[in-house]
Design a protein around this motif. Sequence first.
Motif, PDB file in Angstrom:
ATOM      1  N   PRO A 505       0.830  -1.209   0.000  1.00 51.56           N
ATOM      2  CA  PRO A 505       0.000   0.000   0.000  1.00 51.56           C
ATOM      3  C   PRO A 505       0.864   1.259   0.000  1.00 51.56           C
ATOM      4  O   PRO A 505       1.895   1.316   0.667  1.00 51.56           O
ATOM      5  N   ALA A 506       0.416   2.245  -0.787  1.00 54.65           N
ATOM      6  CA  ALA A 506       1.168   3.508  -0.820  1.00 54.65           C
ATOM      7  C   ALA A 506       1.168   4.191   0.540  1.00 54.65           C
ATOM      8  O   ALA A 506       2.137   4.857   0.921  1.00 54.65           O
ATOM      9  N   GLN A 507       0.088   4.012   1.291  1.00 55.35           N
ATOM     10  CA  GLN A 507       0.000   4.550   2.646  1.00 55.35           C
ATOM     11  C   GLN A 507       0.114   3.393   3.622  1.00 55.35           C
ATOM     12  O   GLN A 507      -0.693   2.464   3.598  1.00 55.35           O
ATOM     13  N   ALA A 508       1.131   3.407   4.461  1.00 57.82           N
ATOM     14  CA  ALA A 508       1.373   2.306   5.380  1.00 57.82           C
ATOM     15  C   ALA A 508       0.144   2.034   6.225  1.00 57.82           C
ATOM     16  O   ALA A 508      -0.496   2.957   6.745  1.00 57.82           O
ATOM     17  N   GLY A 509      -0.200   0.761   6.350  1.00 53.68           N
ATOM     18  CA  GLY A 509      -1.326   0.351   7.171  1.00 53.68           C
ATOM     19  C   GLY A 509      -2.663   0.451   6.502  1.00 53.68           C
ATOM     20  O   GLY A 509      -3.695   0.075   7.095  1.00 53.68           O
ATOM     21  N   ALA A 510      -2.725   0.930   5.268  1.00 55.98           N
ATOM     22  CA  ALA A 510      -4.017   1.080   4.594  1.00 55.98           C
ATOM     23  C   ALA A 510      -4.598  -0.254   4.165  1.00 55.98           C
ATOM     24  O   ALA A 510      -5.802  -0.359   3.912  1.00 55.98           O
ATOM     25  N   LEU A 511      -3.781  -1.281   4.065  1.00 53.12           N
ATOM     26  CA  LEU A 511      -4.218  -2.599   3.616  1.00 53.12           C
ATOM     27  C   LEU A 511      -3.543  -3.641   4.482  1.00 53.12           C
ATOM     28  O   LEU A 511      -2.342  -3.533   4.781  1.00 53.12           O
ATOM     29  N   GLY A 512      -4.293  -4.634   4.902  1.00 55.31           N
ATOM     30  CA  GLY A 512      -3.735  -5.671   5.757  1.00 55.31           C
ATOM     31  C   GLY A 512      -4.269  -7.030   5.396  1.00 55.31           C
ATOM     32  O   GLY A 512      -5.221  -7.177   4.616  1.00 55.31           O
ATOM     33  N   ALA A 513      -3.640  -8.067   5.969  1.00 54.51           N
ATOM     34  CA  ALA A 513      -4.076  -9.437   5.724  1.00 54.51           C
ATOM     35  C   ALA A 513      -5.499  -9.614   6.236  1.00 54.51           C
ATOM     36  O   ALA A 513      -5.861  -9.122   7.303  1.00 54.51           O
ATOM     37  N   GLY A 514      -6.324 -10.308   5.478  1.00 52.04           N
ATOM     38  CA  GLY A 514      -7.715 -10.535   5.848  1.00 52.04           C
ATOM     39  C   GLY A 514      -8.682  -9.538   5.261  1.00 52.04           C
ATOM     40  O   GLY A 514      -9.907  -9.776   5.272  1.00 52.04           O
ATOM     41  N   THR A 515      -8.200  -8.400   4.768  1.00 50.17           N
ATOM     42  CA  THR A 515      -9.084  -7.432   4.130  1.00 50.17           C
ATOM     43  C   THR A 515      -9.669  -8.024   2.853  1.00 50.17           C
ATOM     44  O   THR A 515      -8.963  -8.665   2.071  1.00 50.17           O
ATOM     45  N   LYS A 516     -10.969  -7.811   2.651  1.00 52.10           N
ATOM     46  CA  LYS A 516     -11.614  -8.320   1.443  1.00 52.10           C
ATOM     47  C   LYS A 516     -11.468  -7.287   0.334  1.00 52.10           C
ATOM     48  O   LYS A 516     -11.729  -6.104   0.546  1.00 52.10           O
ATOM     49  N   VAL A 517     -11.053  -7.752  -0.840  1.00 48.61           N
ATOM     50  CA  VAL A 517     -10.893  -6.870  -1.990  1.00 48.61           C
ATOM     51  C   VAL A 517     -11.730  -7.413  -3.135  1.00 48.61           C
ATOM     52  O   VAL A 517     -11.964  -8.625  -3.262  1.00 48.61           O
ATOM     53  N   VAL A 518     -12.213  -6.498  -3.964  1.00 42.88           N
ATOM     54  CA  VAL A 518     -13.059  -6.881  -5.094  1.00 42.88           C
ATOM     55  C   VAL A 518     -12.206  -7.513  -6.190  1.00 42.88           C
ATOM     56  O   VAL A 518     -11.174  -6.953  -6.591  1.00 42.88           O
ATOM     57  N   ILE A 519     -12.653  -8.680  -6.682  1.00 49.84           N
ATOM     58  CA  ILE A 519     -11.937  -9.351  -7.761  1.00 49.84           C
ATOM     59  C   ILE A 519     -12.818  -9.517  -8.997  1.00 49.84           C
ATOM     60  O   ILE A 519     -12.362 -10.020 -10.025  1.00 49.84           O
ATOM     61  N   GLY A 520     -14.125  -9.092  -8.896  1.00 47.63           N
ATOM     62  CA  GLY A 520     -15.021  -9.213 -10.039  1.00 47.63           C
ATOM     63  C   GLY A 520     -16.446  -8.984  -9.606  1.00 47.63           C
ATOM     64  O   GLY A 520     -16.733  -8.633  -8.461  1.00 47.63           O
ATOM     65  N   VAL A 521     -17.378  -9.161 -10.524  1.00 44.73           N
ATOM     66  CA  VAL A 521     -18.806  -8.998 -10.249  1.00 44.73           C
ATOM     67  C   VAL A 521     -19.511 -10.289 -10.578  1.00 44.73           C
ATOM     68  O   VAL A 521     -19.060 -11.089 -11.401  1.00 44.73           O
ATOM     69  N   ALA A 522     -20.667 -10.510  -9.901  1.00 51.85           N
ATOM     70  CA  ALA A 522     -21.449 -11.722 -10.128  1.00 51.85           C
ATOM     71  C   ALA A 522     -22.916 -11.365 -10.052  1.00 51.85           C
ATOM     72  O   ALA A 522     -23.314 -10.479  -9.284  1.00 51.85           O
ATOM     73  N   PRO A 523     -23.817 -12.016 -10.824  1.00 53.21           N
ATOM     74  CA  PRO A 523     -25.254 -11.746 -10.756  1.00 53.21           C
ATOM     75  C   PRO A 523     -25.823 -12.165  -9.411  1.00 53.21           C
ATOM     76  O   PRO A 523     -25.447 -13.195  -8.857  1.00 53.21           O
ATOM     77  N   ARG A 524     -26.707 -11.308  -8.858  1.00 52.86           N
ATOM     78  CA  ARG A 524     -27.337 -11.594  -7.581  1.00 52.86           C
ATOM     79  C   ARG A 524     -28.659 -12.302  -7.829  1.00 52.86           C
ATOM     80  O   ARG A 524     -29.399 -11.958  -8.742  1.00 52.86           O
ATOM     81  N   GLN A 525     -29.020 -13.285  -6.989  1.00 54.06           N
ATOM     82  CA  GLN A 525     -30.252 -14.042  -7.155  1.00 54.06           C
ATOM     83  C   GLN A 525     -31.466 -13.150  -6.864  1.00 54.06           C
ATOM     84  O   GLN A 525     -31.477 -12.402  -5.893  1.00 54.06           O
ATOM     85  N   THR A 526     -32.489 -13.173  -7.729  1.00 57.85           N
ATOM     86  CA  THR A 526     -33.693 -12.328  -7.574  1.00 57.85           C
ATOM     87  C   THR A 526     -34.835 -13.123  -6.974  1.00 57.85           C
ATOM     88  O   THR A 526     -34.889 -14.342  -7.077  1.00 57.85           O
ATOM     89  N   ARG A 527     -35.775 -12.406  -6.354  1.00 65.17           N
ATOM     90  CA  ARG A 527     -36.934 -13.041  -5.738  1.00 65.17           C
ATOM     91  C   ARG A 527     -37.880 -13.591  -6.793  1.00 65.17           C
ATOM     92  O   ARG A 527     -38.047 -13.016  -7.870  1.00 65.17           O
ATOM     93  N   GLY A 528     -38.506 -14.649  -6.446  1.00 64.15           N
ATOM     94  CA  GLY A 528     -39.535 -15.209  -7.319  1.00 64.15           C
ATOM     95  C   GLY A 528     -38.992 -15.972  -8.498  1.00 64.15           C
ATOM     96  O   GLY A 528     -39.752 -16.442  -9.328  1.00 64.15           O
ATOM     97  N   LYS A 529     -37.657 -16.087  -8.593  1.00 63.96           N
ATOM     98  CA  LYS A 529     -37.102 -16.815  -9.740  1.00 63.96           C
ATOM     99  C   LYS A 529     -35.858 -17.552  -9.284  1.00 63.96           C
ATOM    100  O   LYS A 529     -34.927 -16.944  -8.791  1.00 63.96           O
ATOM    101  N   ASN A 530     -35.871 -18.853  -9.411  1.00 65.17           N
ATOM    102  CA  ASN A 530     -34.716 -19.654  -9.024  1.00 65.17           C
ATOM    103  C   ASN A 530     -33.733 -19.699 -10.170  1.00 65.17           C
ATOM    104  O   ASN A 530     -34.106 -19.927 -11.306  1.00 65.17           O
ATOM    105  N   ARG A 531     -32.478 -19.493  -9.820  1.00 66.95           N
ATOM    106  CA  ARG A 531     -31.453 -19.505 -10.840  1.00 66.95           C
ATOM    107  C   ARG A 531     -30.493 -20.629 -10.544  1.00 66.95           C
ATOM    108  O   ARG A 531     -30.177 -20.880  -9.410  1.00 66.95           O
TER     109      ARG A 531
END
Length: 531
Positions: A505-531
């Motif tokens: 990290p450019a700023q010390a301590g801004a990122l640490g082990a265990g932090t969740k980071v975005v690696i992509g997008v995925a469709p979310r399941q909608t109501r009333g329709k099984n996917r």
Amino acid sequence: MSEAEQVVERTEAPAAPEEDRGGLARGRRVVLAVVGGAALMAVGGLLATTLVKSPAQVAAETAPPAQGVLTADVERRVLAQTVVMRGTVVADQSVAVSPQGVRSGEGAGAALVTKLPLKAGDPVAAGRLIAEVSGRPVFTLHGAQPMYRDLRPGSTGDDVAQLQQALRELGHGTGGDARGVFGAGTKAALTAHYRAIGYEPLPAVADGGAALKAAREAVRSATWAVEDASSPTGAVGTPEETGSGGKGGATPDPGATASPGAGAVAGSGAVPGSRSGSGPGAGRELARARQALGEARAALAAAEAADGPMLPTAEAVFLSSLPARVSSVGARAGSPVSGPVLTLSGGELVVEAYLKDDKRQLLRAGMTVVISSEVSGTDVRGTVAAVAAERSTAQPAGPGPQQDPGQNPKGGGNGGTGGSGGADLGHRMVVRADRPLPAGFAGQDVRLTIESAATDGEALVVPVTAVSAGADGRTVVTAVSAEGTQRRIEVRTGTSGDGFVAVTPAQAGALGAGTKVVIGVAPRQTRGKNR
């Protein structure tokens, strides 16, 4: 009225007419039909409300689903960049034996294989007879330097020193010969080795001993000439002229040597006839006789030094590692020598692989390797020993009819014929194990996992898909909090490998082990329709 009378009265009451009972049954059936029809209408109405949808409802259900994010945890570990490829386990030294130019004596035609005492897989020790070509032996000796010339009496050099050492290892002493000088002791040792394997060595001077015999005759004739010139009847001059020490009847020492300036011809036996009487002529006659004797003796010494056994190039195969084994046999008894008769492999087992240009740029000597055998399920650590700068080509000729699994297909060493015009193999890489490979690995196709780069100790590691570049040119990762909020964190990237990259990290301590980071997008399941 008593209870008994009431029972009798009820028993005796008249039965209901049949017409009343039939009407009651019909009424019940009508009621049941009405209830069933109502139920069917209710079910039909329910189904209709389920299947029949308004346009707004249909549009809502067929709209694209809402997008979610895929996340991964930041890890702290050592990250290594690896290259995975295949290799073949071969012997460190592979020698193709092709005994060309064998000298077999008078009337010999083309070289033929006359004996092959070994088969593929047989062990080979130092001094072992490995083949016979046109009646002449081909044997092994211990040494790293290949034969490149015939060794004969009078030869000097490191190759002679190697021969002397190899003969001493077989128990044949070389006497008082200086190191690297093919003298009388080396002659005797070489002759003893040839006789130990059942052969006689080839003479260095192939004249049947004529030169040595002529030199000895010349010494004898010159000795007689000195004796004749020193006799009382032929040397009556002064003591200084005759060299008799003042005694006319004394015979001079035949070994005395005069100055070589007179140029008498050794071995001719032609010395001027003795002159009777005294005078300076008798002294000159004796001096010339002594000079001729000295030259004859020098010629004899040279002839004796040149006489004796020789070691032809085609009859000895030097191996740096012994015992070795026969990798393949490429001929049979009676066949002409047109290529490698057999191939010998020796030394430790190594892994040989060939690199294309892209991998050649990534790998270098000293890198850590894991050698994996799928056959035995064994992993052995090793090191890249060498990566050739030049490309290698396959030999156009195939292997012999008998093949040992551990053969190095490239060949090399003493007697190797080498090929040209074969297929391009790439850059040859050699991997040596940290401990000796088991003998069962010989000839196996193994997997090589090579660590081409690694972080200096533990580092923050994220999947490569977590890193992106913004419009401002900064490299960032997007962190996600437990509440779902996102924030961009500027990072510097480092070593990458196996789909991961080290980040700081450019700023010390801004990122640490265990932090969740975005690696992509995925469709979310909608109501009333099984996917």
